[in-house]
Design an enzyme around this catalytic site. Sequence first.
Site, mmCIF file in Angstrom:
data_model
loop_
_atom_site.group_PDB
_atom_site.id
_atom_site.type_symbol
_atom_site.label_atom_id
_atom_site.label_comp_id
_atom_site.label_asym_id
_atom_site.label_seq_id
_atom_site.Cartn_x
_atom_site.Cartn_y
_atom_site.Cartn_z
ATOM 1 N N GLU A 1 0.808 -1.218 0.000
ATOM 2 C CA GLU A 1 0.000 0.000 0.000
ATOM 3 C C GLU A 1 0.850 1.283 0.000
ATOM 4 O O GLU A 1 0.542 2.230 0.723
ATOM 5 C CB GLU A 1 -0.941 0.006 1.211
HETATM 6 C C1 ACM Z 1 -2.003 -5.461 3.981
HETATM 7 O O1 ACM Z 1 -3.056 -5.976 4.403
HETATM 8 N N1 ACM Z 1 -1.942 -4.180 3.687
HETATM 9 C C2 ACM Z 1 -0.798 -6.271 3.786
#
Ligand code: ACM
Length: 532
Positions: free
Chosen positions: A343
């Site tokens: 992310e």
């Molecule tokens: C995640 O759940 N951002 C690895």
Amino acid sequence: MGIGTSTRRLHGAALALLLAATSAVAVGAASPAQATPETSLRHIVPAPVKVTPRPGVTYSLTAGARIQTQPGSADARKVGEYAAELLRPATGYRLPVSSGVTPRGVTLLLVGADPKVGQEGYQLDVTPWGVVIRARAAAGLFAGVQTLRQLLPAKIEAKTRQSGPWTVPGGSVLDYPRFGHRGAMLDVARHFFSVDEVKRYIDQIAAYKVNYLHLHLADDQGWRIEIKSWPRLATYGGSVEIGPGEGALYYTQEQYKGLVKYAGSRGITIIPEIDMPGHTNAALASYPELNCDGVAPPLYDGTEVGFSSLCIDKPITYKFVDDVLRELAALTPGPFLHIGGDEAHSTSEPDFKTFMDKVLPLVAKHGKLAMGWHEFVKTNPATSAVPQFWGTETVDADVAAAAARGNKILMSPAVKAYLDMKYDENFPLGQDWAALIEVKDAYDWNPGAYLKDVPESAIRGVEAPLWTETLADSSDLEQMAFPRLPAIAELGWSPQSTHNWDDFSKRLAYQAPRWKAGGVKFYPSTQVNWVK
Ligand code: ACM
């Protein structure tokens, strides 16, 4: 903003009512046979490779029993001491541990095991005189002790003395894991969990033959490990969590070493994660010089993701990462450092690649292998790097390409393996952005055939992550992990040929009295006809 403690407590009370109501239904549904549970070689979780009951044969552990371990092996001796610690409280027996090979009492041997058991498997034989566990390494003896534990009456899990008899059903077990990596992850960044809370979780996952614990040690909301060369990471970056918690919410290096050692005594290797270049607000808040504009953002106790990034163009960023990884590597006997990489929405794709190209060699420089959330496969890491798949789809071309290059994939699909997802929409804890995951959903998938164009030979194993945006104490963790963690652990350990929901749910049902005796909270899913 995150969920405040007071709201969470209300949720806890509502949950207690829900649990009481659900277990009342389960009582009515229980068959008479289930009212007096017996232990059986057919009830073990995770399912063993091969079980051969000997009907009519039993062994009873009695007050004079001894635990004998392989002469000359300090490692076997340690497993013997661990077994004694496990069995003493409920039995009240002395259970002295000594070196010896007589097949009486409980005997842990490092000779005579079928070579098939490998480094982690074992053979277990129950005769009228005792229980003999044979393995080729201490890890196998440890796994065998976990199986023995499930062959004793459920009250063996009690912390106080119970009345016997302590009868074990006769027969034999031949057992070894399908995958070498059976993991759990605990996010200690969103909410901090004390050393004792982490040890409690370690004990709980070890019972299901989990052999890795991934600790998510840093995120936007907190930095949880002392780094001596950058002290404010912990003292400032580790001073808040989601909700009203404040204080020294981090592990000193001494405490962390203690955790690593404790995990090791439970057959578990810790994988530390420092998430980067995103999920780094706590670090950016602690040191202004890590920010491109030289201005530290405030500490953050909300639940948004994707808003932070280390400054890719500043040399000090790599000095920082090098220092952190050096100190972390020195605390880590295991082979892996997890560098996150998920992310990174505030880092451009070229910057992400620049960053990983500089950071991956630093992991190697400190003698470790890199693990990362699967996004980092786009940067073409060495084949020794382990991508952790956490996607919500069953197709990922970048992960399939990495698998084709030779990277071994760790499977944590968010729609199956994320223990922080709610069981159903009414469940008061957890999130639902990936899926609602009932215990049958957590169990009913095949890690070796889940991702398109990723064959079983490219799978390293499974991990069940537990993110803690909504989870603040051990009771919360346990209600999310049980019964789903044993489901994921079974996918990692048991042969695919044993995969059968009806059989698993029956075996799982026998875990409930063990959790109750041991004080482990669990969600009494109506999908399982729980044994009282
Ligand atoms: C995640 O759940 N951002 C690895």
